[in-house]
Design a protein around this motif. Sequence first.
Motif, PDB file in Angstrom:
ATOM      1  N   ILE A 186      47.499  48.524  47.125  1.00 47.70           N
ATOM      2  CA  ILE A 186      47.009  49.526  48.073  1.00 47.70           C
ATOM      3  C   ILE A 186      46.968  48.947  49.486  1.00 47.70           C
ATOM      4  N   PHE A 187      46.706  47.618  49.592  1.00 51.61           N
ATOM      5  CA  PHE A 187      46.583  47.003  50.921  1.00 51.61           C
ATOM      6  C   PHE A 187      47.940  46.991  51.631  1.00 51.61           C
ATOM      7  N   SER A 188      48.990  46.658  50.887  1.00 52.84           N
ATOM      8  CA  SER A 188      50.331  46.677  51.492  1.00 52.84           C
ATOM      9  C   SER A 188      50.704  48.111  51.844  1.00 52.84           C
ATOM     10  N   LEU A 208      42.196  50.403  59.811  1.00 54.31           N
ATOM     11  CA  LEU A 208      40.896  49.924  59.307  1.00 54.31           C
ATOM     12  C   LEU A 208      40.956  49.853  57.784  1.00 54.31           C
ATOM     13  N   SER A 209      42.169  49.644  57.271  1.00 60.96           N
ATOM     14  CA  SER A 209      42.334  49.631  55.809  1.00 60.96           C
ATOM     15  C   SER A 209      42.241  48.205  55.270  1.00 60.96           C
ATOM     16  N   GLN A 210      43.362  47.492  55.204  1.00 58.41           N
ATOM     17  CA  GLN A 210      43.367  46.117  54.683  1.00 58.41           C
ATOM     18  C   GLN A 210      42.350  45.274  55.450  1.00 58.41           C
ATOM     19  N   GLY A 211      41.627  44.417  54.706  1.00 61.64           N
ATOM     20  CA  GLY A 211      40.563  43.645  55.345  1.00 61.64           C
ATOM     21  C   GLY A 211      41.065  42.410  56.057  1.00 61.64           C
ATOM     22  N   PHE A 212      41.161  42.505  57.400  1.00 58.00           N
ATOM     23  CA  PHE A 212      41.474  41.307  58.203  1.00 58.00           C
ATOM     24  C   PHE A 212      41.027  41.557  59.629  1.00 58.00           C
ATOM     25  N   SER A 226      36.707  47.432  41.323  1.00 62.85           N
ATOM     26  CA  SER A 226      36.944  45.992  41.314  1.00 62.85           C
ATOM     27  C   SER A 226      38.120  45.619  42.212  1.00 62.85           C
ATOM     28  N   TYR A 227      38.032  44.425  42.763  1.00 59.43           N
ATOM     29  CA  TYR A 227      39.125  43.904  43.588  1.00 59.43           C
ATOM     30  C   TYR A 227      40.413  43.930  42.763  1.00 59.43           C
ATOM     31  N   ASP A 228      41.485  44.301  43.413  1.00 66.02           N
ATOM     32  CA  ASP A 228      42.672  44.694  42.634  1.00 66.02           C
ATOM     33  C   ASP A 228      43.410  43.576  41.920  1.00 66.02           C
ATOM     34  N   HIS A 277      30.088  42.400  47.424  1.00 65.81           N
ATOM     35  CA  HIS A 277      31.100  43.115  46.665  1.00 65.81           C
ATOM     36  C   HIS A 277      32.097  43.907  47.516  1.00 65.81           C
ATOM     37  N   ASN A 278      33.362  43.642  47.262  1.00 63.01           N
ATOM     38  CA  ASN A 278      34.444  44.443  47.827  1.00 63.01           C
ATOM     39  C   ASN A 278      34.845  45.449  46.751  1.00 63.01           C
ATOM     40  N   PRO A 279      34.809  46.761  46.978  1.00 60.13           N
ATOM     41  CA  PRO A 279      34.735  47.435  48.268  1.00 60.13           C
ATOM     42  C   PRO A 279      33.359  47.982  48.658  1.00 60.13           C
ATOM     43  N   VAL A 310      33.945  35.283  48.042  1.00 58.53           N
ATOM     44  CA  VAL A 310      34.686  35.103  49.309  1.00 58.53           C
ATOM     45  C   VAL A 310      33.921  35.630  50.530  1.00 58.53           C
ATOM     46  N   TYR A 311      32.981  36.565  50.311  1.00 52.03           N
ATOM     47  CA  TYR A 311      32.191  37.084  51.451  1.00 52.03           C
ATOM     48  C   TYR A 311      30.815  36.440  51.510  1.00 52.03           C
ATOM     49  N   GLU A 312      30.705  35.203  51.015  1.00 54.22           N
ATOM     50  CA  GLU A 312      29.405  34.525  50.892  1.00 54.22           C
ATOM     51  C   GLU A 312      28.588  34.510  52.187  1.00 54.22           C
ATOM     52  N   GLY A 366      39.669  31.988  54.800  1.00 52.19           N
ATOM     53  CA  GLY A 366      40.261  33.073  55.583  1.00 52.19           C
ATOM     54  C   GLY A 366      39.218  34.037  56.102  1.00 52.19           C
ATOM     55  N   LYS A 367      38.256  34.393  55.251  1.00 55.23           N
ATOM     56  CA  LYS A 367      37.196  35.338  55.643  1.00 55.23           C
ATOM     57  C   LYS A 367      36.246  34.696  56.634  1.00 55.23           C
ATOM     58  N   THR A 368      35.892  33.444  56.348  1.00 57.64           N
ATOM     59  CA  THR A 368      34.826  32.788  57.105  1.00 57.64           C
ATOM     60  C   THR A 368      35.275  32.386  58.510  1.00 57.64           C
ATOM     61  N   TYR A 371      32.850  42.841  55.163  1.00 61.37           N
ATOM     62  CA  TYR A 371      33.118  43.541  56.422  1.00 61.37           C
ATOM     63  C   TYR A 371      33.691  44.934  56.171  1.00 61.37           C
ATOM     64  N   PHE A 372      33.160  45.543  55.102  1.00 65.13           N
ATOM     65  CA  PHE A 372      33.579  46.903  54.762  1.00 65.13           C
ATOM     66  C   PHE A 372      32.403  47.862  54.802  1.00 65.13           C
ATOM     67  N   GLN A 373      32.675  49.071  55.287  1.00 67.16           N
ATOM     68  CA  GLN A 373      31.682  50.140  55.266  1.00 67.16           C
ATOM     69  C   GLN A 373      32.290  51.312  54.499  1.00 67.16           C
ATOM     70  N   LEU A 407      35.572  56.577  51.109  1.00 65.61           N
ATOM     71  CA  LEU A 407      36.620  55.766  51.723  1.00 65.61           C
ATOM     72  C   LEU A 407      36.017  54.453  52.187  1.00 65.61           C
ATOM     73  N   ARG A 408      36.845  53.438  52.294  1.00 66.86           N
ATOM     74  CA  ARG A 408      36.401  52.139  52.793  1.00 66.86           C
ATOM     75  C   ARG A 408      37.052  51.855  54.141  1.00 66.86           C
ATOM     76  N   PHE A 409      36.205  51.547  55.137  1.00 67.17           N
ATOM     77  CA  PHE A 409      36.719  51.119  56.439  1.00 67.17           C
ATOM     78  C   PHE A 409      36.404  49.644  56.658  1.00 67.17           C
TER      79      PHE A 409
HETATM   80  N1  GLN Z   1      40.942  41.413  50.583  1.00 69.04           N
HETATM   81  C1  GLN Z   1      41.553  42.291  51.521  1.00 69.04           C
HETATM   82  C2  GLN Z   1      40.980  43.694  51.340  1.00 69.04           C
HETATM   83  O1  GLN Z   1      40.244  43.953  50.449  1.00 69.04           O
HETATM   84  C3  GLN Z   1      43.045  42.401  51.384  1.00 69.04           C
HETATM   85  C4  GLN Z   1      43.757  41.295  50.754  1.00 69.04           C
HETATM   86  C5  GLN Z   1      45.161  41.695  50.422  1.00 69.04           C
HETATM   87  O2  GLN Z   1      45.821  42.343  51.183  1.00 69.04           O
HETATM   88  N2  GLN Z   1      45.564  41.335  49.264  1.00 69.04           N
HETATM   89  O3  GLN Z   1      41.320  44.544  52.129  1.00 69.04           O
END
Ligand code: GLN
Length: 385
Positions: A15-17, A31-35, A120-122, A169-171, A200-202, A231-233, A316-318, A363-365
């Motif tokens: 989904i992120f790609s 505001l989709s993929q988390g970066f 759950s994270y994909d 927890h993501n998302p 990862v979001y510790e 990467g997150k930190t 960093y998701f709402q 939705l997740r932003f």
């Molecule tokens: N962890 C990031 C997210 O949840 C994306 C990581 C990825 O693109 N695989 O958006």
Amino acid sequence: MLSFPSKLPAQGVTIFSQMSALAQRLNALNLSQGFPDFAAPEALLDCLVDATRQGFNQYAAGDGWLPLREQVAQQFVQRDQVQLDITQEITITSGATIALYCAIQALIHAGDEVIIFDPSYDSYAPAVELAQGVSVRIPLLAPDFQVDWQRVKDSINSRTRMIIINTPHNPSGAIWSRQDWLTLIELIEAHNIVVLSDEVYEHLIYDGQRHYSALSFPELRQRSLVVGSFGKTFHVTGWKTGYCVAAPELMRLFRQVYQFASFCGNTPCQVALSQFMQQHPEHIQQLASFYQQKRNQFNAGLAQSKFMFTPTQGTYFQNVDYSQIRPDLNDVEMCQWLAEQHKVVAIPISVFYAEPPKNLRLLRFCFAKTEQTIAQACEILAQVN
Ligand code: GLN
Ligand code: PMP
């Protein structure tokens, strides 16, 4: 006739790609993929340049650059009062994803069951499938994404080998309390179950709450693998540098696999991160308040819109509920509509479920963005109706 059957027959592109490509195609706010859309600390970039110039361009030790392992150990001492043996208990990896993957390959045998909380994270379920394990997906309870402990209890049996935790927890942004951990300990105590804790979001945790690592509980010390991501930190998701921490026997099993999945992490990134962490301990100390400000800015903007939300507790998701806007659209359709009509891209929550709840309108932003990007997003979202 050639025939190459897929090992993940139901799996499409993540989904992120998909969503980042959609944002690019429509020239929409992503505001989709988390970066983060802001730069990493200047001093960290300098450390990377220095590391490459100083000749740190060949393979690192397979278990990771020792000074970086020391920094990870220091974090655990300071926060959790846990002493780690840096030679036997910490491995620096090429990101958290590969650490999660290797932990699952190392421990799951054909037919083993793995408890996964949905959404759950994909990456979790496909990794279990590739190990020929069986994912047991347990939905978190609405509206706060709490654990259904009765269901966990009912799901545990002699085939249960692993439970995957993700806190923060993501998302959803939900975080595990001390009580959640204590309940888990009680339920798995008598079973041969390993805990894979994705942390990862510790450091991204708000409103004065605190993060409890699986390793901070002595009862879980011998049966847990904790995964983190630099990467997150440090705002460098593209550096793909993470870590795995576990007691020696679990770490031995982990390394047996990891050495053939990647061998070692990227050398100059590890050197740079260790130097930066030594020189700038304030970066981590200030991270929660840095992101809390962004959350607050985004929440203040959302309050002017028809989206409904509860301020996120971590990550960093709402998440937002759009049922006052287009209740007729499912969340995938809503993302498409928002992207096309309003030029802003989110992530639908249903994709993180094996069986999404009916009428999910969430939705997740991602708010890991500059003040200007957040302001622009808020302006757009306030107009959506
Ligand atoms: N962890 C990031 C997210 O949840 C994306 C990581 C990825 O693109 N695989 O958006
Ligand atoms: N776990 C979770 C919950 C995540 O959100 C992410 C996102 N990036 C990862 C693991 C993977 O981290 P990395 O980019 O370090 O592989």
